[in-house]
Design a protein around this motif. Structure first.
Motif, PDB file in Angstrom:
ATOM      1  N   MET A 179       5.845  -2.352  -1.215  1.00  0.00           N
ATOM      2  CA  MET A 179       5.655  -1.637  -2.532  1.00  0.00           C
ATOM      3  C   MET A 179       5.722  -2.538  -3.532  1.00  0.00           C
ATOM      4  O   MET A 179       4.920  -2.396  -4.404  1.00  0.00           O
ATOM      5  CB  MET A 179       6.825  -0.401  -2.701  1.00  0.00           C
ATOM      6  N   GLU A 180       6.727  -3.519  -3.717  1.00  0.00           N
ATOM      7  CA  GLU A 180       6.597  -4.407  -4.841  1.00  0.00           C
ATOM      8  C   GLU A 180       5.504  -5.371  -4.980  1.00  0.00           C
ATOM      9  O   GLU A 180       4.888  -5.294  -6.083  1.00  0.00           O
ATOM     10  CB  GLU A 180       7.785  -5.413  -4.650  1.00  0.00           C
ATOM     11  N   LEU A 181       4.802  -5.656  -3.621  1.00  0.00           N
ATOM     12  CA  LEU A 181       3.688  -6.492  -3.698  1.00  0.00           C
ATOM     13  C   LEU A 181       2.371  -5.477  -4.244  1.00  0.00           C
ATOM     14  O   LEU A 181       1.519  -6.019  -4.999  1.00  0.00           O
ATOM     15  CB  LEU A 181       3.558  -7.163  -2.609  1.00  0.00           C
ATOM     16  N   SER A 182       2.388  -4.366  -3.735  1.00  0.00           N
ATOM     17  CA  SER A 182       1.118  -3.411  -4.106  1.00  0.00           C
ATOM     18  C   SER A 182       1.125  -2.830  -5.584  1.00  0.00           C
ATOM     19  O   SER A 182       0.119  -3.058  -6.088  1.00  0.00           O
ATOM     20  CB  SER A 182       1.548  -2.209  -3.182  1.00  0.00           C
ATOM     21  N   ALA A 183       2.487  -2.979  -6.131  1.00  0.00           N
ATOM     22  CA  ALA A 183       2.418  -2.571  -7.759  1.00  0.00           C
ATOM     23  C   ALA A 183       2.173  -3.734  -8.328  1.00  0.00           C
ATOM     24  O   ALA A 183       1.291  -3.706  -9.400  1.00  0.00           O
ATOM     25  CB  ALA A 183       3.888  -2.287  -7.862  1.00  0.00           C
ATOM     26  N   LEU A 184       2.587  -5.061  -7.791  1.00  0.00           N
ATOM     27  CA  LEU A 184       1.957  -6.102  -8.513  1.00  0.00           C
ATOM     28  C   LEU A 184       0.636  -6.313  -8.676  1.00  0.00           C
ATOM     29  O   LEU A 184       0.274  -6.593  -9.557  1.00  0.00           O
ATOM     30  CB  LEU A 184       2.468  -7.371  -7.860  1.00  0.00           C
ATOM     31  N   THR A 185      -0.076  -6.153  -7.561  1.00  0.00           N
ATOM     32  CA  THR A 185      -1.401  -6.509  -7.407  1.00  0.00           C
ATOM     33  C   THR A 185      -2.374  -5.454  -8.354  1.00  0.00           C
ATOM     34  O   THR A 185      -3.286  -5.436  -8.654  1.00  0.00           O
ATOM     35  CB  THR A 185      -2.079  -6.726  -5.913  1.00  0.00           C
ATOM     36  N   ASN A 186      -1.847  -4.054  -7.976  1.00  0.00           N
ATOM     37  CA  ASN A 186      -2.272  -3.164  -8.756  1.00  0.00           C
ATOM     38  C   ASN A 186      -2.357  -3.013 -10.451  1.00  0.00           C
ATOM     39  O   ASN A 186      -3.305  -3.071 -11.003  1.00  0.00           O
ATOM     40  CB  ASN A 186      -1.732  -1.611  -8.382  1.00  0.00           C
ATOM     41  N   ASN A 187      -1.094  -3.671 -11.011  1.00  0.00           N
ATOM     42  CA  ASN A 187      -1.075  -4.106 -12.214  1.00  0.00           C
ATOM     43  C   ASN A 187      -1.949  -4.959 -12.680  1.00  0.00           C
ATOM     44  O   ASN A 187      -2.613  -4.901 -13.754  1.00  0.00           O
ATOM     45  CB  ASN A 187       0.628  -4.158 -12.532  1.00  0.00           C
ATOM     46  N   LEU A 188      -1.894  -5.901 -12.055  1.00  0.00           N
ATOM     47  CA  LEU A 188      -2.829  -7.146 -12.382  1.00  0.00           C
ATOM     48  C   LEU A 188      -4.287  -6.636 -12.454  1.00  0.00           C
ATOM     49  O   LEU A 188      -4.974  -6.972 -13.565  1.00  0.00           O
ATOM     50  CB  LEU A 188      -2.848  -8.446 -11.303  1.00  0.00           C
ATOM     51  N   ILE A 189      -4.906  -5.980 -11.550  1.00  0.00           N
ATOM     52  CA  ILE A 189      -6.277  -5.318 -11.541  1.00  0.00           C
ATOM     53  C   ILE A 189      -6.399  -4.502 -12.693  1.00  0.00           C
ATOM     54  O   ILE A 189      -7.462  -4.414 -13.381  1.00  0.00           O
ATOM     55  CB  ILE A 189      -6.640  -5.037 -10.351  1.00  0.00           C
ATOM     56  N   CYS A 190      -5.618  -3.519 -12.986  1.00  0.00           N
ATOM     57  CA  CYS A 190      -5.428  -2.497 -13.795  1.00  0.00           C
ATOM     58  C   CYS A 190      -5.563  -3.068 -15.199  1.00  0.00           C
ATOM     59  O   CYS A 190      -6.488  -2.740 -16.062  1.00  0.00           O
ATOM     60  CB  CYS A 190      -4.440  -1.418 -13.776  1.00  0.00           C
ATOM     61  N   ARG A 191      -4.984  -4.205 -15.572  1.00  0.00           N
ATOM     62  CA  ARG A 191      -4.704  -4.724 -16.835  1.00  0.00           C
ATOM     63  C   ARG A 191      -5.848  -5.676 -17.041  1.00  0.00           C
ATOM     64  O   ARG A 191      -6.247  -5.838 -18.175  1.00  0.00           O
ATOM     65  CB  ARG A 191      -3.341  -5.581 -16.951  1.00  0.00           C
ATOM     66  N   MET A 192      -6.359  -6.148 -15.995  1.00  0.00           N
ATOM     67  CA  MET A 192      -7.946  -7.045 -16.232  1.00  0.00           C
ATOM     68  C   MET A 192      -8.878  -6.285 -16.288  1.00  0.00           C
ATOM     69  O   MET A 192      -9.775  -6.288 -17.176  1.00  0.00           O
ATOM     70  CB  MET A 192      -7.990  -8.002 -14.804  1.00  0.00           C
TER      71      MET A 192
END
Length: 518
Positions: A179-192
């Motif tokens: 869950m932590e890593l899924s949140a990380l990659t999702n936040n990265l793409i959403c912010r970009m």
């Protein structure tokens, strides 16, 4: 005298008529297929084809069949026929020698339930629209300067992840790293992708993530028979309807986001703000002189494909690396020693350190070799041609099994063994293997194709590579990892043709280095 009609008799006759029609069509299709020179194929059943021979994990199933029927074989899912390639020379012929002839892709899934019928970029045929979008991606959306511009986002989100894990470590709590890593990659793409909107609503990442997960969950409920079977358009169980409802929900959210961007542009409030992906696409959408006039539906589907292709694949690759590192503590220990020798013990590893960390690079490569994010590459013929001495018709669908190629014992010593050292110069014994350490992730060496190759290689490879190295380096530098129960993590993949982990990785982070106190 009145005659009574039994409606059930007519239903029975109608049912028999349908089955008979399907059987006749299947017989005719098989007869026509056998009358032409085609690659070998396992024995098929009427209507369902080879579905009875396939398990839920397609890459391993294709690998087993290829050992019996050869590196180029024909497989039929219901009414859909595919050629499966499991050989490096054939893969090179498709992806390099005749790349233009095989530059089209196709949707391997429930396309008939999609609300975006012809709006795909990732899966669209090779043509004007694809070339326009590919040029836009490599020159503006995901070009080197654009990726560098978002370095502060990657650093901020990585620190957020580390802070969460350190807090759990101080409390002795376990962490669901999945869950932590899924949140990380999702936040990265959403912010970009939509950083301007994210700054107004930090909960946007979670909203998008939930919508994408719902879409993936709805699609996953569709079995092989509902995607490839003869009755696929009848949506017997209603899963297709639910998938469309989830897609419409995503469509509504994206439409509102686009309107908010346009409203800000009309007010002139976006002139000095960071140009994220949404900003650039809407700018292109308004450009009257653009080579291709984008539609709103194409922009929305582009974002959906971006999240579908970028979030779970990147987080799954990091998760696989952590799984292997926990299962192989001597590899983890060696990796940390390298990081400490290069970076020291007073600061966090940075993206700029990666070129000086060859063992970290080897760990990433070995992880991607054993657990490729895209185990099956999809291609389609643009014209009649030959492949491996066989005749291929225009429109023939091809699946390249990179999973099998990157575990081929003719290429790799002990291919099922996790051994990052194989990518280091000092571990190679033969001349052929001395090039392993020079293998990159851009698909130029056809023994190693984690992100594909050629014109249709993964456009997100540069971003994914940066995130993989920086995140795994940080997780090993900062923490020891302890499993709740003694033993190794069970290495299994999810059903289907993706490379995601089949279970959550729940473990205890034990702080080794706290970057917030350095």
């Amino acid at each position: 005298m009145t005659t009574a009609f039994d409606f059930s008799d007519y239903c029975y006759v109608f049912f028999v008529w349908i089955i008979a029609t399907l059987l006749v069509n299947s017989f005719i299709a098989n007869f026509r297929s056998n009358s032409r020179r085609h690659p070998p194929s396992p024995p098929a059943l009427p209507i369902i084809g080879h579905l009875h021979l396939l398990s839920a994990r397609l890459p391993t199933c294709f690998e087993a069949l290829a050992k019996r029927y050869g590196p180029l074989m024909q497989i039929r899912f219901g009414s859909s026929t595919f050629l499966v390639v499991s050989d490096i020379s054939l893969a090179k012929e498709i992806l390099k020698t005749h790349d233009v002839d095989f530059a089209s892709k196709y949707v391997f899934g429930p396309q008939h339930h999609s609300i975006y019928k012809d709006d795909s970029f990732i899966n669209c045929p090779y043509g004007t629209y694809w070339r326009f979008m590919k040029k836009l991606c490599v020159t503006r959306l995901f070009a080197g300067p654009q990726i560098d511009r978002f370095m502060h986002i990657r650093e901020q989100e990585t620190l957020k992840l580390l802070k969460s894990l350190i807090d759990r470590s101080s409390k002795g709590e376990e962490s669901d790293l999945s869950m932590e890593l899924s949140a990380l990659t999702n936040n990265l793409i959403c912010r970009m992708a939509m950083g301007k909107k994210w700054s107004e609503n930090p909960n946007l990442s979670l909203e998008i993530r939930n919508l994408v997960r719902e879409i993936m969950g709805r699609g996953a409920k569709l079995g092989f028979a509902e995607v490839f079977g003869p009755l696929k358009r009848f949506d017997i169980y209603g899963y297709g309807k639910k998938l469309r409802e989830a897609l419409w929900s995503f469509d509504g959210v994206l439409e509102q986001i686009m309107k908010d961007y346009e409203k800000n542009e009309m007010k002139g409030s976006g002139e000095n703000e960071e140009r994220d992906v949404m900003y650039i696409l809407l700018e292109t959408y308004r450009d009257e002189n653009a080579e291709v006039k984008l539609t709103r539906e194409q922009i929305k589907f582009f974002f959906l494909e971006l999240f579908l292709a970028g979030v779970d694949t990147t987080s799954a690759a990091i998760l696989w690396a952590m799984t292997e590192l926990i299962n192989h503590p001597h590899v983890s220990k060696k990796l940390r020693a390298e990081i400490e020798s290069v970076v020291g013990s007073s600061r966090l590893v940075k993206e700029s350190d990666v070129p000086n960390l060859p063992y970290l690079q080897a760990v990433i490569k070995e992880t991607l070799r054993i657990h490729p994010p895209g185990a099956l590459l999809r291609r389609q013929c643009n014209q009649d041609c030959k492949l491996g001495g066989f005749d291929l018709k225009q429109g023939t669908k091809i699946l390249i099994n990179t999973y099998a190629i990157m575990r081929d014992p003719k290429i790799w010593d002990e291919p099922d063994k996790y051994e990052p050292e194989r990518f280091l110069n000092n571990n190679n014994s033969s001349d052929d293997h001395q090039a392993f350490e020079q293998m990159g992730t851009k698909g130029q060496d056809f023994r190693f194709l984690p992100f594909g190759s050629g014109r249709r290689a993964c456009i997100g490879q540069p971003h994914a590579s940066i995130v993989l190295h920086a995140t795994i380096g940080s997780l090993i530098q900062c923490f020891d990892w302890k499993l709740k129960d003694a033993g190794k993590i069970d290495v299994q993949v999810v059903k289907g043709y993706a490379g995601a982990v089949a279970h959550s990785l729940v473990c205890y982070p034990i702080t080794h280095f706290d970057p917030f106190k350095a």
